[in-house]
Write a protein that holds these residues in place. Structure first.
Motif, PDB file in Angstrom:
ATOM      1  N   LEU A 282       3.398  -3.567   5.881  1.00  0.00           N
ATOM      2  CA  LEU A 282       3.072  -3.132   4.524  1.00  0.00           C
ATOM      3  C   LEU A 282       4.199  -2.298   3.925  1.00  0.00           C
ATOM      4  CD1 LEU A 282       0.989  -2.895   2.221  1.00  0.00           C
ATOM      5  CD2 LEU A 282       0.119  -0.834   3.361  1.00  0.00           C
ATOM      6  N   THR A 286       6.028  -3.526   0.649  1.00  0.00           N
ATOM      7  CA  THR A 286       5.945  -2.694  -0.548  1.00  0.00           C
ATOM      8  C   THR A 286       7.319  -2.350  -1.093  1.00  0.00           C
ATOM      9  OG1 THR A 286       3.850  -1.746   0.199  1.00  0.00           O
ATOM     10  CG2 THR A 286       5.076  -0.523  -1.474  1.00  0.00           C
ATOM     11  N   LEU A 345      -2.520  -9.496   1.296  1.00  0.00           N
ATOM     12  CA  LEU A 345      -3.044  -8.245   1.832  1.00  0.00           C
ATOM     13  C   LEU A 345      -4.351  -8.460   2.587  1.00  0.00           C
ATOM     14  CD1 LEU A 345      -2.299  -5.844  -1.157  1.00  0.00           C
ATOM     15  CD2 LEU A 345      -0.972  -6.192   0.926  1.00  0.00           C
ATOM     16  N   LYS A 367      -4.502  -1.024   0.520  1.00  0.00           N
ATOM     17  CA  LYS A 367      -3.141  -1.572   0.550  1.00  0.00           C
ATOM     18  C   LYS A 367      -2.672  -1.937  -0.852  1.00  0.00           C
ATOM     19  CE  LYS A 367      -3.107  -3.675   5.195  1.00  0.00           C
ATOM     20  NZ  LYS A 367      -4.484  -3.473   5.649  1.00  0.00           N
ATOM     21  N   PHE A 371       0.498  -0.529  -3.061  1.00  0.00           N
ATOM     22  CA  PHE A 371       1.523  -1.463  -3.525  1.00  0.00           C
ATOM     23  C   PHE A 371       1.761  -1.319  -5.028  1.00  0.00           C
ATOM     24  CE2 PHE A 371       3.247  -5.415  -5.015  1.00  0.00           C
ATOM     25  CZ  PHE A 371       4.146  -5.789  -4.028  1.00  0.00           C
TER      26      PHE A 371
END
Length: 665
Positions: A282, A286, A345, A367, A371
């Motif tokens: 992640l 991101t 995600l 998440k 983001f």
């Protein structure tokens, strides 16, 4: 809908105060500082950018920041108490459900002398002798699930060819024996071919079922343990079972329709590793996503496009094209980049091993919020500003760069207004029209639908995706808090979006979407935390902005705001969060007492016997048949709406799920 309604109650007074107080303060003769060749837009005349440096008018923005923070916290405190009270009332008044009596036990330690099932039974008979009732071990049934799914597909094809033969009995239908989708191979009798395939798969299923239930490697060290009373289940779910905190871990079992069965077979020891891997993934997703977004944002403005493609300069000088590029193109490009993100995600969340659909949605929402906070909000302000002011950055000293960034924060209001219209307003309009589901249905109906079962699946509207919709709405809340004291003219656009969202989504939830599960407002603590995060971000940005405008006397007055906001969050967490993670023993005892008085002959074992059996172990007849008792339980578990899912609504339901006519040949 409670979320949008809460945000409306927060933003209506904020919008009125901002427009009434701050717009007159900002609206003076144009004093925009062009000494550093920074590009300004007309909307900056109504923002904090139009106030001279060192002006006493900054005190108005500072005071309104306190007002906005206190009003938001006041509404949040009231709403937290209301939601917690509603949740406890729902749990107290809810009808009997299997998850009220069931606990999920994980990480059962191995024993050389006993099987997992025997070990679980002995443990709970010893430590919970008065309340333990039964248990259902968890199996690794992925291979069996594939066989069951394949047999269902073969059965669907058989139904199609049998229906085709019934309509034209003069000729037996044929199909090709091999090849992808039957595109090549020897022609055979279709009914005989699929009948033989189903027989073979049925035998394979029977062998695999026997193998799973007898082979220890398919039995996972976990089980659904059911108790005679809600009180016994609550005690077990909310206490530590042994002195070793890593074994015999207990938690409330999700309701049966909320269980994500594929993840139950994941060994507990691998969950931490999986979560670490997804956290790293992640992070890279991101922060590396900033590069293409920033590049495209740069190309989606007049200067960047003319530099990258000089031959387009005559076209970009046209007023209509120039307005479109400056106004809507950046928002459209950003929206395109985010289309597939929720699916990515969700896949990452499933890999982490969460065992319920509601937990997957909450994790995906978390998440997604991180983001869009980084890539939509911060990246649009910082990297977008850097690209737009690149020439100014190069030709000034290093100590002037922070001031340029601070001054340029209000300049992104134009971009966010267009983004709200493109993503927010247009998204609400798309939610009403549902063009993509409509087009998808007609494509499926034209090419894939062959039986009534296919038609029913193609018409299924699905459920509202909390993991994608809630973080997007939270972004608009963040924008409103950030720009309320900076560029108040942005607030009416957000207020219109919240009003439309409330009306539209209320209609969609009642009349269109299915209820996939019942979480009893378990999402609220995450929502509250993200609102607090938005408050702190807005306060820190205002502090940074005032520090670049020679308002040194007023800036320290804002420092207590983040501290008070974080303290308020901790107070709410300590005061109310237990209502969202624990079930009061008093409530459990009361419900047990009332149930024993009303139904003294209740056979709880029979009620819970098949509640947590893996779906692949239930035959097709049991899956499709719903008893009258189950109908009542299901109707009690669902929130009343005008439309209910054909999957969750009994066959004899009055809610309009009767089968449609058979398809023509």
């Amino acid at each position: 809908m409670l979320l949008v309604y809460t945000w409306l109650k927060i933003f209506i007074p904020i919008t009125i105060l901002s427009l009434a107080v701050l717009v007159p303060v900002n609206w003076t003769n144009s004093t925009l500082d062009n000494s550093r060749n920074i590009q300004f837009s007309d909307i900056d005349d109504l923002s904090i950018s139009n106030i001279p440096k060192g002006s006493q008018r900054f005190w108005a923005h500072l005071g309104m920041s306190y007002v906005f923070t206190f009003w938001t916290c006041y509404i949040l405190l009231k709403e937290y108490g209301i939601v917690a009270s509603m949740r406890l009332h729902f749990l107290a008044s809810a009808k009997r459900r299997p998850d009220q009596f069931t606990v999920l036990v994980r990480n059962v330690p191995p024993d050389p002398d006993e099987t997992v099932s025997e070990l679980i039974e002995h443990f709970f008979l010893v430590h919970h002798p008065d309340h333990y009732l039964m248990h259902q071990v968890v199996y690794d049934a992925k291979k069996l699930g594939k066989l069951v799914q394949e047999r269902k597909q073969m059965k669907n094809w058989l139904d199609y060819y049998e229906l085709k033969y019934e309509r034209n009995s003069s000729e037996r239908p044929t199909c090709k024996q091999t090849g992808f989708w039957g595109l090549h191979g020897k022609k055979v009798d279709a009914i005989d071919f699929y009948t033989s395939k189903i027989d073979k798969l049925s035998k394979d299923e029977a062998r695999e079922r026997e193998n799973i239930t007898t082979n220890p490697k398919y039995i996972m060290p976990a089980a659904f343990v059911s108790f005679r009373t809600r009180w016994g289940a609550a005690v077990c779910a909310q206490t530590q079972q042994t002195r070793n905190p890593t074994s015999w871990l207990t938690e409330w079992a999700p309701e049966p329709r909320d269980v994500y069965w594929e993840n139950l077979a994941i060994p507990f020891v691998s969950l931490t590793i999986r979560q670490l891997i997804m956290t790293v993934a992640l992070f890279f997703l991101t922060f590396f996503y900033i590069v293409p977004i920033s590049l495209v944002q740069y190309l989606a403005n007049i200067e960047g496009l003319e530099k990258a493609a000089p031959f387009l300069k005559p076209l970009t000088e046209i007023h209509v094209v120039k307005s479109f590029i400056q106004g809507f193109l950046p928002g459209i490009v950003l929206k395109i980049f985010l289309i597939f993100l929720p699916t990515i995600l969700m896949i990452m969340s499933k890999f982490e091993g969460f065992i319920s659909l509601s937990a997957l949605q909450r994790r995906s929402a978390s998440k997604y919020y991180i983001f869009i906070l980084v890539n939509v909000f911060l990246a649009s302000i910082i990297t977008g500003t850097a690209f737009e002011q690149l020439d100014s950055f190069i030709h000034q000293s290093a100590n002037e760069i922070p001031k340029t960034i601070g001054v340029s924060i209000p300049m992104k209001a134009t971009f966010f207004i267009t983004y709200i219209m493109v993503d927010g307003w247009a998204g609400i309009a798309g939610e009403i029209l549902r063009l993509i589901p409509l087009i998808t249905y007609h494509l499926k109906n034209s090419f894939l639908v062959k039986t009534e079962k296919d038609r029913e699946e193609a018409m299924d509207p699905g459920s509202i995706q909390f993991g994608a919709s809630e973080p997007r709405i939270q972004l608009y809340f963040l924008l409103g808090l950030v720009y309320a004291a900076i560029t108040p003219i942005l607030l009416p656009f957000i207020l219109i979006f919240f009003g439309l969202a409330y009306v539209v989504f209320r209609h969609q939830i009642i009349n269109v979407y299915n209820q996939e599960y019942e979480s009893a407002a378990a999402f609220w603590p995450d929502v509250h935390r993200r609102i607090i995060t938005a408050l702190v971000i807005s306060q820190m940005l205002l502090i940074g902005l005032l520090s670049t405008n020679e308002a040194a006397d007023s800036t320290p007055v804002l420092i207590p705001l983040p501290v008070l906001t974080i303290w308020f969050h901790r107070f709410c967490k300590n005061r109310y969060k237990s209502a969202f993670s624990k079930y009061p023993l008093q409530e459990a005892h009361i419900k047990d007492t009332l149930e024993r008085a009303r139904e003294p002959n209740l056979d709880l074992r029979a009620y819970l016997l098949n509640a947590y059996v893996h779906p692949v172990f239930k035959d097709e007849e049991n899956n499709n048949r719903v008893s009258s008792d189950e109908e009542k339980e299901l109707e009690n578990a669902l929130v009343p709406t005008k439309r209910q899912s054909c999957k969750n609504t009994p066959v004899s339901s009055k809610h309009g799920c009767s089968p449609s006519p058979l398809l023509p040949s």
